[in-house]
Design a protein around this motif. Structure first.
Motif, PDB file in Angstrom:
ATOM      1  N   GLY A 226       0.787  -1.218   0.000  1.00 14.90           N
ATOM      2  CA  GLY A 226       0.000   0.000   0.000  1.00 14.90           C
ATOM      3  C   GLY A 226       0.821   1.270   0.000  1.00 14.90           C
ATOM      4  O   GLY A 226       0.458   2.258   0.643  1.00 14.90           O
ATOM      5  N   ASP A 229      -1.146   5.286  -4.041  1.00 12.99           N
ATOM      6  CA  ASP A 229      -2.564   5.587  -3.793  1.00 12.99           C
ATOM      7  C   ASP A 229      -3.492   4.730  -4.650  1.00 12.99           C
ATOM      8  O   ASP A 229      -4.655   4.524  -4.305  1.00 12.99           O
ATOM      9  CB  ASP A 229      -2.854   7.080  -4.014  1.00 12.99           C
ATOM     10  N   ARG A 237      -4.071  -5.494  -0.963  1.00 17.48           N
ATOM     11  CA  ARG A 237      -3.202  -4.749  -0.049  1.00 17.48           C
ATOM     12  C   ARG A 237      -3.167  -5.436   1.323  1.00 17.48           C
ATOM     13  O   ARG A 237      -4.206  -5.709   1.902  1.00 17.48           O
ATOM     14  CB  ARG A 237      -3.704  -3.319   0.118  1.00 17.48           C
ATOM     15  N   ASP A 240      -0.996  -0.531   4.765  1.00 18.37           N
ATOM     16  CA  ASP A 240      -1.257   0.821   4.255  1.00 18.37           C
ATOM     17  C   ASP A 240      -0.062   1.700   4.605  1.00 18.37           C
ATOM     18  O   ASP A 240      -0.163   2.636   5.393  1.00 18.37           O
ATOM     19  CB  ASP A 240      -2.554   1.378   4.864  1.00 18.37           C
ATOM     20  N   ARG A 242       1.500   3.784   2.830  1.00 19.04           N
ATOM     21  CA  ARG A 242       1.414   5.170   2.345  1.00 19.04           C
ATOM     22  C   ARG A 242       0.955   6.078   3.489  1.00 19.04           C
ATOM     23  O   ARG A 242       1.557   7.121   3.743  1.00 19.04           O
ATOM     24  CB  ARG A 242       0.435   5.256   1.177  1.00 19.04           C
ATOM     25  N   THR A 243      -0.083   5.668   4.203  1.00 18.27           N
ATOM     26  CA  THR A 243      -0.574   6.459   5.337  1.00 18.27           C
ATOM     27  C   THR A 243       0.429   6.460   6.474  1.00 18.27           C
ATOM     28  O   THR A 243       0.695   7.497   7.093  1.00 18.27           O
ATOM     29  CB  THR A 243      -1.923   5.903   5.826  1.00 18.27           C
ATOM     30  N   THR A 244       1.004   5.298   6.761  1.00 19.19           N
ATOM     31  CA  THR A 244       1.969   5.187   7.858  1.00 19.19           C
ATOM     32  C   THR A 244       3.164   6.100   7.630  1.00 19.19           C
ATOM     33  O   THR A 244       3.594   6.828   8.544  1.00 19.19           O
ATOM     34  CB  THR A 244       2.443   3.731   8.000  1.00 19.19           C
ATOM     35  N   SER A 246       3.393   8.726   5.552  1.00 20.41           N
ATOM     36  CA  SER A 246       2.970  10.121   5.540  1.00 20.41           C
ATOM     37  C   SER A 246       2.752  10.649   6.958  1.00 20.41           C
ATOM     38  O   SER A 246       3.180  11.769   7.297  1.00 20.41           O
ATOM     39  CB  SER A 246       1.688  10.263   4.718  1.00 20.41           C
ATOM     40  N   ASP A 247       2.106   9.846   7.809  1.00 25.58           N
ATOM     41  CA  ASP A 247       1.869  10.259   9.193  1.00 25.58           C
ATOM     42  C   ASP A 247       3.178  10.419   9.955  1.00 25.58           C
ATOM     43  O   ASP A 247       3.336  11.356  10.749  1.00 25.58           O
ATOM     44  CB  ASP A 247       0.977   9.236   9.908  1.00 25.58           C
TER      45      ASP A 247
END
Length: 274
Positions: A226, A229, A237, A240, A242-244, A246-247
């Motif tokens: 993931g 996007d 998937r 995730d 991408r979220t991890t 970015s955060d």
């Protein structure tokens, strides 16, 4: 004195022996840290020319060079100890003749330490596979959706949906098998065609967007994790990231701007002298 357990890589004969039995687990890897994380769980790590898109931001795999493949291949071999490592031969490095294919493949194996190379189906490639295997170079074939032929085929589209395409893909798989390939990646075809290919060839089939009819499966690791996007239809998937990521970057940026990072815990102190 206790004996130290020595890890042994998956070999070509042991991989071929998995035909029709235990499923073969494959993922792509392009760096040493990722290879180290994936290695215990995989039978095969593929240094795919997808690195052009995943790592370097290309729109297709066509611009990838042999030097790029070798650089990333070295990293994956250094980061792994269990999985068999195969390296894609990029577009333009093997299609002209068996001799060109041998030059590219032998250089790749010598300079990376990998155990096999992978080539996509095209006119005359079966002859090159036979030429390579006859000289001690294990080769994985690739039929169905062929990323290196993206311009000719008008995009990344599933193959074998018409009777004509089905016959072509099946013929390519049979020719690849007859030429001595140790396995065949089957990409973007219907479950029925994947099953037919798997029965028709003597070597294991490794599916990607080709159903569980194949002897094993492969995904691009960053898709599976993931990182992007959007992902292809056939990807499931399992994280995730991408979220991890970015955060984590947002948290770091906020603490740098507020002066919270670095704190005393991340600072060095003068050594005390007695």
């Amino acid at each position: 004195m206790s004996k130290q357990t020595v890890s042994r890589r998956v070999t070509v004969p042991s991989l071929r022996a998995r035909k029709g039995s235990e499923k073969i687990v494959c993922l792509t890897a392009y760096t040493a840290p990722m290879a180290q994380l994936l290695d215990p769980h995989c039978d095969l790590l593929l240094v795919g020319d997808s690195l052009g898109m995943v790592v370097h931001g290309f729109s297709t795999t066509v611009g990838v060079t042999l030097d790029m493949m070798i650089l990333h291949g070295r990293a994956v071999v250094r980061g792994s100890s269990h999985a068999l490592v195969a390296v894609d031969l990029p577009f333009g490095s093997y299609e002209r003749s068996p001799e060109q294919a041998f030059a590219a493949a032998s250089r790749t194996l010598c300079e990376t330490g990998a155990q096999a190379v992978k080539v996509e189906a095209a006119d005359g490639v079966a002859d090159s596979i036979a030429f390579l295997t006859g000289r001690g170079i294990p080769v994985i074939g690739h039929v169905g959706l062929r990323p290196q032929a993206v311009h000719l085929e008008g995009g990344f589209k599933a193959r074998g949906r018409s009777a004509e395409e089905r016959e072509r893909v099946l013929a390519e798989a049979r020719a690849t098998d007859a030429a001595g390939a140790i396995a065949i990646v089957v990409e973007g075809v219907t479950p029925e065609l994947a099953a037919e290919i798997t029965v028709a060839v003597s070597c294991p089939t490794i599916g990607i967007g080709a159903s569980n009819a194949c002897d094993g499966q492969i995904l691009v690791s960053e898709d599976m994790l993931g990182v992007f996007d959007t992902t292809p239809k056939f990807v499931r998937r399992y994280a995730d990231l991408r979220t991890t990521i970015s955060d984590a970057a947002a948290g770091y940026a906020a603490e740098v701007r507020s002066g919270v990072f670095p704190s005393e815990a991340e600072e060095y102190r003068l050594k005390s002298h007695s």
